[in-house]
Motif scaffolding. Structure first.
Motif, PDB file in Angstrom:
ATOM      1  N   LEU A 182      30.727  34.598  47.496  1.00 52.44           N
ATOM      2  CA  LEU A 182      30.878  34.368  46.052  1.00 52.44           C
ATOM      3  C   LEU A 182      31.453  32.995  45.746  1.00 52.44           C
ATOM      4  CD1 LEU A 182      32.138  37.930  45.019  1.00 52.44           C
ATOM      5  CD2 LEU A 182      29.816  37.010  44.947  1.00 52.44           C
ATOM      6  N   VAL A 183      32.135  32.398  46.734  1.00 50.32           N
ATOM      7  CA  VAL A 183      32.611  31.022  46.604  1.00 50.32           C
ATOM      8  C   VAL A 183      32.331  30.301  47.919  1.00 50.32           C
ATOM      9  CG1 VAL A 183      34.476  31.616  44.972  1.00 50.32           C
ATOM     10  CG2 VAL A 183      34.989  31.428  47.408  1.00 50.32           C
ATOM     11  N   THR A 184      32.229  28.998  47.808  1.00 49.89           N
ATOM     12  CA  THR A 184      32.180  28.151  48.990  1.00 49.89           C
ATOM     13  C   THR A 184      33.388  27.230  48.914  1.00 49.89           C
ATOM     14  OG1 THR A 184      30.861  26.472  47.866  1.00 49.89           O
ATOM     15  CG2 THR A 184      29.664  28.161  49.095  1.00 49.89           C
ATOM     16  N   ASN A 240      39.801  33.683  50.358  1.00 46.05           N
ATOM     17  CA  ASN A 240      39.109  33.818  51.647  1.00 46.05           C
ATOM     18  C   ASN A 240      38.116  34.979  51.614  1.00 46.05           C
ATOM     19  OD1 ASN A 240      40.365  31.629  52.860  1.00 46.05           O
ATOM     20  ND2 ASN A 240      42.083  32.867  53.567  1.00 46.05           N
ATOM     21  N   GLU A 241      38.497  36.094  50.993  1.00 48.33           N
ATOM     22  CA  GLU A 241      37.585  37.239  50.868  1.00 48.33           C
ATOM     23  C   GLU A 241      36.364  36.858  50.031  1.00 48.33           C
ATOM     24  OE1 GLU A 241      39.444  40.890  49.525  1.00 48.33           O
ATOM     25  OE2 GLU A 241      41.189  40.514  50.795  1.00 48.33           O
ATOM     26  N   ASN A 266      40.699  42.494  38.227  1.00 48.43           N
ATOM     27  CA  ASN A 266      41.474  42.363  39.455  1.00 48.43           C
ATOM     28  C   ASN A 266      41.603  40.877  39.825  1.00 48.43           C
ATOM     29  OD1 ASN A 266      39.203  41.516  41.069  1.00 48.43           O
ATOM     30  ND2 ASN A 266      38.560  43.661  41.215  1.00 48.43           N
ATOM     31  N   THR A 267      42.382  40.599  40.844  1.00 50.71           N
ATOM     32  CA  THR A 267      42.668  39.215  41.230  1.00 50.71           C
ATOM     33  C   THR A 267      41.403  38.440  41.565  1.00 50.71           C
ATOM     34  OG1 THR A 267      44.840  39.860  42.058  1.00 50.71           O
ATOM     35  CG2 THR A 267      43.963  37.767  42.855  1.00 50.71           C
ATOM     36  N   LYS A 268      40.498  39.056  42.305  1.00 50.38           N
ATOM     37  CA  LYS A 268      39.275  38.340  42.689  1.00 50.38           C
ATOM     38  C   LYS A 268      38.436  38.007  41.454  1.00 50.38           C
ATOM     39  CE  LYS A 268      37.596  40.909  46.083  1.00 50.38           C
ATOM     40  NZ  LYS A 268      37.037  41.392  47.359  1.00 50.38           N
ATOM     41  N   ALA A 300      31.296  36.799  38.269  1.00 46.86           N
ATOM     42  CA  ALA A 300      32.294  36.464  37.243  1.00 46.86           C
ATOM     43  C   ALA A 300      31.807  36.896  35.875  1.00 46.86           C
ATOM     44  CB  ALA A 300      32.589  34.965  37.260  1.00 46.86           C
ATOM     45  N   LEU A 301      30.560  36.592  35.572  1.00 47.56           N
ATOM     46  CA  LEU A 301      30.003  36.994  34.271  1.00 47.56           C
ATOM     47  C   LEU A 301      29.952  38.515  34.130  1.00 47.56           C
ATOM     48  CD1 LEU A 301      27.204  34.315  33.887  1.00 47.56           C
ATOM     49  CD2 LEU A 301      29.276  34.555  32.499  1.00 47.56           C
TER      50      LEU A 301
END
Length: 183
Positions: free
Chosen positions: A52-54, A45-46, A2-4, A79-80
């Motif tokens: 999961l990200v900063t 943003n999600e 998916n996109t994320k 991601a992995l």
């Protein structure tokens, strides 16, 4: 994926602005997968909300501020996990091949045009692969994928060049002949 998951995978290469991520998705990922860029920024943003990200806001003179996104440890793990669990299907979907399957019903000029366009597109992809391969900062996985893509494109080009005359021989000369055949 998916996109994320795609965004997390892109960020594995290192921090990037939303613009850089979008360009990577358009120029690299979309050549391999069908991607939708319409929800790129909401997805980023999600991912930030999920931890999961900063991102860091970077102020710019005479330009809008930008955000630089980076994976967190949890993001790298996600991601992995996505890369490890994916089915890794390889599909062949091509309007070009579909249309050419009807070559005996199409005017020779149309089939010739399609073959010429495909050869031109293939040669353009090969030039792009040459450009990418010349980049010094390639990871070994990227180098492998470029080589794999090159092998597929060269095989496609060679097949078209070797067999197009046979295909064109099955095509009617023009529309009048096509109409007679259908009548």
């Amino acid at each position: 994926m998916n996109t994320k998951e795609l965004l997390l995978s892109v960020l594995m290469s290192g921090p990037a602005t939303g613009y850089d991520i979008k360009k990577t998705m358009e120029n690299e990922v979309s050549t391999l997968l069908d991607v939708s860029l319409s929800n790129l920024y909401p997805a980023l943003n999600e991912l930030a909300t999920e931890g999961l990200v900063t991102f860091k806001k970077v102020e710019q003179d005479n330009r809008p501020n930008k955000k630089v996104y980076e994976l967190t440890d949890a993001g790298r793990t996600a991601a992995l996990r996505a890369l490890m669990s994916g089915g890794a299907k390889h599909r062949l979907r091509s309007e070009f091949i579909f249309i050419l399957s009807f070559a005996p019903f199409l005017p020779r000029s149309r089939v010739s045009e399609l073959l010429d366009q495909r050869l031109a597109e293939t040669n353009e992809v090969l030039r792009d692969l040459d450009r990418r391969e010349a980049e010094e900062a390639l990871q070994e996985g990227q180098r492998f994928c470029i080589g794999f893509g090159r092998a597929m494109m060269e095989a496609q080009r060679d097949y078209i060049m070797k067999h197009s005359a046979e295909l064109l021989a099955t095509c009617p000369d023009d529309v009048r002949e096509l109409n007679r055949a259908g009548a």
